[in-house]
Design an enzyme around this catalytic site. Structure first.
Site: not given
Ligand code: PLP
Length: 423
Positions: A143, A238, A266
């Protein structure tokens, strides 16, 4: 008798789609109505009915130090007195950019945004602008936020929806997103053969944590580094979840791999809405106002958000022992789950991330994750919740362990888990 949470949910559904501001918060796949949170402290969250839970969601990742860490809260309160937003550069934005480069030397330059979604979307644009290529490769079950081109075979909340890809994404957008299998080198090779010289970047969660936790096989990330380098494509890590969690320098430090671009979110916001992307100087110099890749944000680098991020990173720096402690607690919990359930489950764990998959298969990718018995998980989730333990309301999410989780918390969690396993 309805609980307070149930009443609030009924009302919310009238005004907010599904009653929630992010689909993962709905309890649809576990057959319950979501608990509404009133406050949180340390390892605990408290709902509107006054119930207390040991929390393993930790706001889906930011809460590595536990909820409402005093130092962070105090700093944020103080920062508020100086104003909430200026729309002009501040000393704090320099400070956090320096901290990021110090932790992740591959991020020679970085740009602040307001969410992980925005970070990834912008990193992809920079990769395309820099390489002059259009295609990107992502992995099934990973994701990367909800931007158009990345909602193809995505993980997280998308898995428990009935559709594989989101409606509302024109085919023309999704066409440039090529999908490979996580941990499967051959599937990547095939794409690079078929689209030689046309792929701008591979984007990957260096530890997949949005189909449940799936660590990379030995050599997989090295392979991605090599094949991108050979083809002239970029490698984007990511690290929205793994950044500052797997190690102070994230997965790139943990696995000793240097990506071209990195996205963070995060933890870097310390609980405030923050994302950031960065990498090699020559790539980041393509971003406006220096270069022709346009990206902007009214609230980007917001002083309150920067304060929460800076204080969180500084606390982690001041307590490097946190990482070994997190690993120890999480490994203990994972081992206890293996012992309690035997071969009825596959427990994946790395650092402070883990998942208990209700399957007798080894979970190494999306297809094996999907062999999980989600009804079993739902029953497990309800048992844990009813006994004061808050897990993610989906089989395909990570459990997050924080510095605030005590040995006592872990012991209680193990006891409740054993009750379910042996009933
Ligand atoms: C949570 C997440 C996102 C998206 O971040 P948001 O702040 O929810 O837009 C993108 N990549 C990874 C790996 C994530 O866990």
């Amino acid at each position: 008798m309805q609980t307070e949470s149930e009443q609030l949910f009924e009302e919310s559904k009238k005004y907010i789609p599904g009653g929630v501001n992010s689909p993962v918060r709905a309890f649809g796949s576990v057959g319950r109505s979501p608990i509404f949170i009133k406050k949180a402290k340390g390892s605990r969250i408290f709902d509107e009915d006054g119930r207390e839970y040991i929390d393993y969601v930790c706001s889906w990742g930011p809460g590595i130090l536990g909820h409402a860490k005093e130092t962070v809260i105090e700093a944020v309160k103080a920062a508020c007195d100086d104003g909430l937003t200026f729309g002009a550069p501040t000393r704090k934005e320099l400070e956090i950019a320096e901290l990021i480069t110090a932790h992740m030397p591959s991020m020679e330059m970085s740009r602040m945004v307001n969410s992980g979604t925005e970070a990834v979307m912008s990193a992809i644009r920079a990769a395309r602008g820099f390489t002059g290529r259009d295609y990107i490769v992502k992995f099934k079950g990973c994701y990367h936020g909800h931007s158009d081109g990345l909602l193809v075979k995505a993980g997280s909340g998308v898995i428990t929806q009935t559709v594989a890809n989101s409606a509302g994404v024109p085919e023309g957008y999704a066409k440039y997103t090529l999908v490979a299998e996580y941990n499967d080198e051959e599937s990547v090779k095939q794409l690079f053969d078929a689209y030689k010289g046309q792929i701008a970047a591979i984007i990957v969660e260096p530890v997949a944590a949005n189909m449940g936790v799936v660590p990379p096989k030995a050599g997989f990330l090295e392979f991605l580094r090599d094949i991108t380098q050979t083809d002239g494509a970029l490698l984007i890590f990511d690290e929205v979840i793994t950044g500052f969690r797997l190690a102070p320098g994230g997965a790139q430090e943990y696995f000793h791999i240097k990506p071209d671009l990195t996205t963070l979110g995060k933890i870097v916001g310390g609980g405030m809405p923050v994302g950031t992307y960065g990498g090699r100087r020559e790539i980041m110099q393509c971003v406006a106002p220096l270069g022709e890749v346009y990206q902007a944000g009214t609230l980007s680098g917001n002083p309150i958000a920067m304060t929460a991020g800076i204080e969180t990173l500084k606390l982690l720096d001041a307590h490097p022992e946190v990482y070994a402690k997190l690993e120890g607690k999480t490994a203990g919990l994972a081992q206890a789950a293996r012992e309690a359930f035997g071969n009825r489950v596959c427990v994946n764990q790395i650092g402070s991330l883990m998942s208990i998959f209700f399957t007798d298969k080894q979970v190494v990718d999306m297809d094996t994750a999907m062999t999980s018995d989600t009804k079993q998980y739902a029953a497990f989730f309800r048992h844990m919740l009813d006994h004061g333990i808050n897990l993610a309301p989906s089989q395909f999410e990570a459990m997050f362990i924080s510095d605030a989780h005590t040995e006592e918390d872990i012991r209680k969690t193990i006891d409740v888990m054993k009750e379910f396993a042996h009933r």
